[in-house]
Structures are given as C-alpha cells and as structure tokens.
Design an enzyme around this catalytic site. Structure first.
Site, PDB file in Angstrom:
ATOM      1  N   GLU A 269       0.835  -1.200   0.000  1.00 17.76           N
ATOM      2  CA  GLU A 269       0.000   0.000   0.000  1.00 17.76           C
ATOM      3  C   GLU A 269       0.874   1.256   0.000  1.00 17.76           C
ATOM      4  OE1 GLU A 269      -3.474   2.073   2.793  1.00 17.76           O
ATOM      5  OE2 GLU A 269      -1.935   0.801   3.699  1.00 17.76           O
ATOM      6  N   LYS A 344     -10.163   1.854  -1.283  1.00 15.71           N
ATOM      7  CA  LYS A 344     -10.083   1.529   0.136  1.00 15.71           C
ATOM      8  C   LYS A 344     -11.387   1.962   0.791  1.00 15.71           C
ATOM      9  CE  LYS A 344      -6.972   1.764   4.123  1.00 15.71           C
ATOM     10  NZ  LYS A 344      -5.663   2.231   4.610  1.00 15.71           N
ATOM     11  N   CYS A 378      -5.047  -2.816   3.413  1.00 15.42           N
ATOM     12  CA  CYS A 378      -4.601  -2.607   4.792  1.00 15.42           C
ATOM     13  C   CYS A 378      -5.734  -2.696   5.812  1.00 15.42           C
ATOM     14  CB  CYS A 378      -3.860  -1.265   4.880  1.00 15.42           C
ATOM     15  SG  CYS A 378      -2.857  -1.058   6.384  1.00 15.42           S
TER      16      CYS A 378
END
Length: 519
Positions: A269, A344, A378
């Site tokens: 990321e 995300k 993440c």
C-alpha cells in the site's frame, strides 16, 4: 477532476486463433523475423487452418499481429524423419496431421521485432501446452533455430555452442527462450533449413513432456493440483529523484517474478509515497494530491509491465483525485492488458487527519486467468464483513497491500488476515513497506513482515503460514498455492466455518447497485 478512464491505459492483448485475414500481416512479420528465408504462401495458411485450426495461434496487441505459432499432431515414431522439416510438416501444408496422434509438433513460432522482450513466446508456448493437456498428448516436439550460432561458428562446433547456451555461458534469442519454457535438448539436426544462414542450417531437437498425459485415454484428465504462483514484495522505502528511478526499482521485482513464472505479484500500500521525496515539500494534504498527479504515469507503467513480464500485478495502492475527492485505490493490472480497481473502504484516523482520504463504497471481486481474487487495502482486512462479501462473490485469494508504521499496526493486519483465512476458507497474501522516508509526514517510518497465509487445517502448513519474509528487510517471497486443495478443504475440512454460521441469529447485509444482499 473526473475519474480517469482506465480504458485509455489498458492494452488490448489476447492470444487467439489465427485466421486467413491475418495472412498479409503474418507474411510481413515473417519477412522481418526470417529475412532471406521463404515466407508462407497463402495456400499454406489456408491448408493449416482447414486441417488443424486449434493449432494455429497468434498474439494480438492493440489490433496488431505481434506473434504467431503453427503446429500439428503426429503419432510419435522414433524412426520418423524429425530432422526433415519438409517431411514432418508436409512442407507447411500439414496434410499429415493425425488427430489421433500423441505428439504436438511445433512448425514455427515468431515474434514481431517491435514486440520482442515482452515474453510473447511464453504465452504461445503456454497455449500449446494447454492444447496438449486438453487433447491428452504425451509431448510437444519442436525443432528450434539457433540464430546466434553464426557469430561463433568459427570457434565452436554447433554441439559446443548449444552446450554453452544450455550452461548459460552464451545467450541465443531462440534456444534460451525455449529452455526457459521447459523444453529439453534431445539432439542436434544438421541441414534442417539450409537457407537459415544465421543458424548455419542447424536446428535443435527439443521436447516438452506433458506430465498430465494418460496413455490410451483420448480426453483430458485434470491434474489433482491446480496451483498458482504468487510473488509478494516487501519493499524498502527510499528517496528517489524521479518517477523513472521509482519505475526502475519496481521493474526489478517484476522481472524477478517473471523469471520465476509467477501468476501474481503483490506490491505494498502507498509504496508510491516515495515519489514525494522528489517533489517540493508541502503540507500532508497537499502532498497527497501532489502524489495523485503521478497516477497517469503509474497506470501507464504498470499496464506495460504486466503485459511485458506476463504477470498479473496488484500495484500496491496510489492516491487518486476524482471529482476533487482524494481516494486510496489499489489497481489490478492484468497480464491481458486490462485494469481493475478497488477503493479503500475503511479509512484510518491518521489517513483522514493527515491526508483527507475519503472512503470507497464497494467490494470488488476480479475474474483473472487464475481464478477469482479480491483486494483489501490494509485497514479493510480488519473488518470481517468485507472478506465475507468477497468470499460470497467467489474470491479464492485476498491480496492485502498494507503500510504500517509500528509492529502493533502490522500485527493487527497479520492476525486479521489469518482470521479471514479461517472464517472464509481462502488464502490471504499481505505485502508491506519497510525502511524510512525522512521528511515525508505520516509516511516516514515503516514496519513489515509480509506473508502468505492459509486456513488452519491438517492439509496446510502447521502454523497456517505458507511463506513469510524476515521482518524489515527488502525481499520477496514466492510460493505456490493449490486451489484444488482449497476446494477440498472447503468441502471436507475439520471445521466448516462458512457452512456452520448461525444465520438465524446473525448475518451480513450489504448494499450494492441499489440492492440489499444478505450473506
């Protein structure tokens, strides 16, 4: 700013059957590849397509013919004149093609000079190998040119030259590629094509054995192992002076993954934040938007690399501005030239505070040539509902690019990734950054121990870790994952977490495209 049209960055690349409409481009390519040698006549191609259309393949890039291969099926006979191209290939007409034979014989393979270095021959050899499996053929035999030999003919015999190429002391643009694609040298053929002055008339006799072959059967038998190979990059952050320097570092890992014939490579990321070291320092929120200006270069670069190195690339993640809103997006660059993206969905407090990142709204699952995959960036892996949605949509592996500053943050990602494997009977791979970026706020320190995780059951590694890096060193891990093993585990594992959910007590409800969907 409107969202970037990813179609503008995609490459249209496909392996497809050859057609007679390709004839003019085919002859043009052949004259460039084999100057001075007789080219195919239209009657040759018409005959090949009429007799064995499945064996005549090509690679098309952006509407242009970039590579081609021709083949036929024979019944293996040691006494056959394998040294005689005209006899074995019927002078290119392949009227001796035997649909009931056990050997695929490759007549020719060529790559247009403008597209060399993109591993297109590997795509064609892979397609031929798949044809062998589908038709349950025992082997593939080819006679390969050695076009580099004329440069060494005064000092080396043809046998000595081949031995040095096999030992990698010399490079031959044809033989080296064939050896890399799993062929073994079985002999040397003199006077194979006397007009081939570059090879001094010589050719190698090479063979690839089909390990799935079942003698006497005339249908495909599925192998009990369905493996994909993934490469996870643990990437060291360092200052760079330009995008080209960043790209050079990335290409090293892409080349490595390709050398090991990986199906996927995963980057961390926001590893692109190292590009902030080559722009004028500014406040974090402005810096994030400055980084987003690199997105077109980033998309161009990784699209080309995925095609060139024949590997599906999860390109970490990158800041993108759409309609004046900042997002953290992970892109999937397919080796077929296509691009997919995953926003995300859960934004950490520090991302919101320092950079002003906004959240995405949808869990994507991508169809690839190696099964269905999902990407969770993440923090997203720490929310079990997202993996449930991905599993319901058919994901077999979840790729997690992450970026954490401390061991505590890393452990949250790791432990949650391992939990998702158990809950949903799938694989999870995580890739993080290490090293420091001084003077880049909220991206100055990094902690990572990247890994590949499995469900926890008897058929997998005892600690449910397929492979992992040492902490905080730049490295890669490469590992094979077996989707057939995963399927058996889902159906008959020691525990059945997915099937044993108490849906009368709880369930996941999500909204997508105006619909409410329950899992």
């Amino acid at each position: 700013m409107e969202p970037l049209d990813l179609k503008q960055f995609e490459w249209k690349i496909k392996v497809r059957p050859l057609t007679i409409e390709d004839f003019d481009a085919l002859v043009e390519m052949e004259e460039l590849c084999f100057p001075g040698m007789p080219a195919w006549g239209r009657e040759h191609i018409e005959s090949q397509l009429a007799i064995f259309p499945e064996g005549q393949l090509c690679v098309e890039i952006e509407g242009r013919l970039a590579a081609s291969s021709s083949s036929l099926i024979l019944d293996f006979d040691p006494s056959l004149e394998w040294h005689n191209w005209k006899a074995v290939a019927d002078d290119g007409f392949i009227r001796n093609h035997n649909p009931q034979g056990d050997t695929l014989y490759g007549i020719e393979i060529m790559v247009h000079p403008e597209f060399r270095g993109m591993k297109l021959s590997r795509r064609l050899y892979d397609a031929r190998k798949e044809l062998c499996r589908q038709k349950n053929l025992g082997q593939m035999i080819i006679a390969g040119r050695i076009p580099g030999y004329h440069q060494h003919a005064d000092a080396l015999s043809a046998r000595e030259y081949i031995e040095k190429v096999v030992e990698k002391a010399l490079y031959d643009q044809v033989l080296t590629a064939q050896l890399a694609n799993g062929f073994s040298v079985q002999g040397l053929i003199p006077n194979y094509l006397p007009s081939d002055t570059e090879s001094c008339g010589y050719a190698t006799y090479l063979e690839w054995a089909n390990l799935d072959y079942v003698r006497g059967a005339k249908r495909r038998f599925h192998h009990t192992v369905e493996q994909i190979r993934i490469c996870v990059v643990q990437y060291q952050m360092r200052s760079v002076k330009s995008f080209d320097e960043f790209a050079q570092q990335c290409e090293f890992f892409l080349d490595t993954a390709s050398d090991y014939k990986c199906d996927f490579i995963l980057f961390p990321e926001l590893f692109t934040t190292q590009l902030l070291s080559c722009v004028e320092p500014t406040r974090p929120g402005q810096a994030a938007r400055r980084l987003a200006e690199f997105t077109p270069q980033y998309l161009d670069f990784f699209t080309e690399m995925a095609v060139k190195y024949n590997v599906n690339v999860i390109g970490g993640s990158q800041f993108v501005v759409e309609r004046d809103t900042l997002y953290n997006i992970s892109y999937l660059f397919g080796r077929d030239g296509t691009i997919g993206k995953q926003y995300k969905i859960h934004i950490t407090p520090s991302e919101r505070k320092w950079w002003g990142v906004s959240s995405g709204e949808r869990v994507e699952v991508f169809d690839t040539d190696c099964g269905r995959i999902a990407i969770q960036i993440c923090y997203d892996i720490e929310f079990p509902e997202l993996a449930r949605i991905a599993a319901q949509k058919g994901a077999q592996i979840v790729f997690v690019p992450f970026n954490t500053d401390t061991r505590h943050g890393y452990l949250r990602v790791r432990h949650c990734a391992q939990a998702r494997c158990i809950e949903n009977h799938l694989y999870v791979a995580i890739s993080g950054c290490t090293g420091n970026l001084p003077f880049v706020e909220n991206a100055d320190i990094h902690y990572a121990q990247s890994g590949i995780f499995t469900p926890a059951d008897v058929e997998f590694a005892r600690d449910a870790v397929a492979a992992e890096c040492n902490p905080n060193v730049e490295t890669v891990i490469i590992h094979d994952l077996d989707f057939e093993q995963l399927r058996r585990h889902r159906e008959g594992g020691s525990v059945q977490n997915w099937n044993d959910r108490r849906r009368e007590l709880y369930r996941v409800l999500y909204h997508e495209d105006g619909n409410s969907i329950e899992i």
